[in-house]
Design a protein around this motif. Structure first.
Motif, mmCIF file in Angstrom:
data_model
loop_
_atom_site.group_PDB
_atom_site.id
_atom_site.type_symbol
_atom_site.label_atom_id
_atom_site.label_comp_id
_atom_site.label_asym_id
_atom_site.label_seq_id
_atom_site.Cartn_x
_atom_site.Cartn_y
_atom_site.Cartn_z
ATOM 1 N N GLY A 1 43.300 36.086 47.783
ATOM 2 C CA GLY A 1 42.327 36.725 48.658
ATOM 3 C C GLY A 1 40.909 36.507 48.176
ATOM 4 O O GLY A 1 40.670 36.122 47.025
ATOM 5 N N GLU A 2 39.963 36.791 49.061
ATOM 6 C CA GLU A 2 38.562 36.504 48.734
ATOM 7 C C GLU A 2 37.987 37.448 47.693
ATOM 8 O O GLU A 2 36.938 37.168 47.108
ATOM 9 C CB GLU A 2 37.716 36.569 50.010
ATOM 10 N N HIS A 3 38.644 38.584 47.430
ATOM 11 C CA HIS A 3 38.124 39.551 46.458
ATOM 12 C C HIS A 3 39.016 39.656 45.219
ATOM 13 O O HIS A 3 39.003 40.679 44.535
ATOM 14 C CB HIS A 3 37.987 40.928 47.108
ATOM 15 N N LYS A 4 39.775 38.628 44.927
ATOM 16 C CA LYS A 4 40.710 38.637 43.801
ATOM 17 C C LYS A 4 39.988 38.869 42.474
ATOM 18 O O LYS A 4 38.920 38.319 42.205
ATOM 19 C CB LYS A 4 41.461 37.307 43.744
ATOM 20 N N ALA A 5 40.607 39.683 41.623
ATOM 21 C CA ALA A 5 40.063 39.939 40.289
ATOM 22 C C ALA A 5 40.201 38.700 39.410
ATOM 23 O O ALA A 5 41.138 37.902 39.571
ATOM 24 C CB ALA A 5 40.789 41.117 39.647
ATOM 25 N N ASP A 6 39.290 38.550 38.467
ATOM 26 C CA ASP A 6 39.327 37.433 37.522
ATOM 27 C C ASP A 6 40.247 37.806 36.360
ATOM 28 O O ASP A 6 39.810 38.333 35.339
ATOM 29 C CB ASP A 6 37.916 37.123 37.025
#
Length: 427
Positions: free
Chosen positions: A48-53
């Motif tokens: 997804g576009e807001h995936k955590a690093d």
């Protein structure tokens, strides 16, 4: 036994800025890495576009495939000491493969919330709306007793799948005391298979804004989550018009990840109903508002939006369903309403009355320290996992129902998955 390698199989890649589920997953990952455990996060989902690093946290990432024996080779080589399944669908898909290649790995289910309970309540809401044109008072819906909920849940396919996965796992993480009670008292799940693990947070380092420094209302939540979309619709059609009638200059700022066109279509500056989309910093947005609105007509679990409000010292107005898993008892940091009339009146009073607002503001911080502090919950989780690993054979022997369900369902799932794989390879 000390865990060295932990595998987390995610239904989605964690997005802590998009949902409470993503935030809770990050909290669990933090617990594990703090112990020095080597964590691998794997998922069959698209990124997804807001995936955590995750890599920045030292967590290995691995894309995996559904119905593909490449996972067998991956997990056999990794040989994790513990596998955490993110929601029951991942246990259904990969549980038999984990058991086949890593039989001594502790199997843990992250429930997030009981999806079967949420689905049952959504069905009850649809029945209520079909039976009556009254979209104001939902007192009867909110008053549904556990026996009634069980009656609506027990025959549903999703319930039987979800509860079966709970039995098959060595431990399931529960975030709502109400759901734990429902499972033990109505579905016969032994308490030994459940562990209370709510959202874990630390109070913000900066001081919260005062009553005078704040303005407007806020509503926040991932639009892909059906209860949030229903709440926004009820706000737009019933609750907000009642608020604006008394506060004609007030604004409602609606934030949420993955805002669909049907949501942006509700944007109406003339009505003070402003759909603003994803909030880069949810706490900043909620912390600037004077009152948070969460008129949830169905749902389950802990509501991240309401916990964010507590973190910001922002009084909130919600329903009994919204407050259910939040561990506040009768001391809600704001107000609880059963109808559009009650919710609107409560919102207006909190917005205008500085004394009422201040009392709710102070309760926010009381609940945070008493119920959601990170350290005690993290320590309790790690201790429970370590104790489980030391008595795993005895624990599983006592869970005959789980063994029986694994024997039958895993075989059927295994053969169905292999059939799909064979079919895919022949195309």
């Amino acid at each position: 036994m000390s865990f060295q390698r932990v595998l987390v199989i995610g239904y989605v890649w964690p997005e802590p800025t998009s949902s409470a589920a993503g935030g809770h997953m990050m909290q669990l990952l933090q617990c594990f890495t703090t112990q020095g455990w080597h964590v691998t996060f794997a998922s069959p989902a698209r990124v997804g576009e807001h995936k955590a690093d995750l890599a920045a946290l030292g967590i290995a990432e691995r894309a995996i495939e559904l119905n593909d024996d490449s996972f067998d080779r991956f997990v056999a080589e990794l040989q994790p000491d513990m596998v955490l399944f993110d929601r029951f669908m991942m246990e259904e898909q990969f549980g038999w493969r984990v058991e086949q290649h890593c039989p001594q790995a502790v199997r843990v289910l992250e429930t997030c919330d009981l999806q079967s309970l949420r689905d049952a309540r959504q069905g009850l809401l649809k029945q209520r709306l079909h039976a009556s044109d009254d979209e104001n008072d939902f007192s009867a819906l909110f008053a549904e007793a556990p026996d009634t909920l069980y009656a609506h849940m027990s025959d549903a396919d999703i319930t039987q799948r979800e509860v079966a996965a709970i039995f098959r796992c060595d431990l399931s993480l529960m975030i709502s005391p109400f759901e734990t009670q429902l499972l033990t008292e109505r579905f016969g799940v032994p308490a030994s298979l459940l562990h209370d693990c709510p959202l874990m947070v630390e109070p913000p380092a900066t001081a919260a804004l005062t009553f005078e420094q704040r303005a407007h209302f806020v509503c926040i939540g991932n639009f892909r989550h059906a209860p949030n979309w229903d709440a926004v619709l009820w706000l737009k059609q019933q609750v907000w018009p009642r608020i604006r009638k008394q506060l004609p200059r007030a604004q409602l700022h609606v934030h949420g990840a993955y805002t669909p066109p049907k949501a942006t279509a509700l944007h109406n500056p003339a009505q003070g109903f402003l759909v603003k989309g994803w909030a880069v910093d949810a706490l900043q947005v909620v912390g600037q508002a004077r009152v948070a609105l969460a008129p949830l007509r169905f749902g389950a679990g802990i509501k991240g939006k309401l916990l964010d409000a507590m973190l910001c010292g922002t009084p909130s107005v919600t329903t009994p369903t919204g407050a259910e898993g939040m561990r506040t008892g009768e001391r809600w940091p704001g107000r609880i309403g059963h109808s559009a009339d009650e919710l609107a009146q409560a919102a207006v009073e909190l917005y205008e009355n500085a004394d009422q607002w201040q009392a709710a503001h102070e309760q926010c911080h009381e609940h945070l320290g008493a119920q959601y502090a990170t350290e005690p919950h993290a320590q309790a989780l790690i201790l429970r996992l370590q104790q489980l690993s030391q008595s795993l054979a005895q624990h599983r022997r006592a869970n005959f129902t789980g063994s029986m369900l694994r024997h039958h369902l895993h075989k059927s799932t295994k053969y169905f998955s292999q059939w799909i794989q064979s079919k895919n390879q022949s195309v």
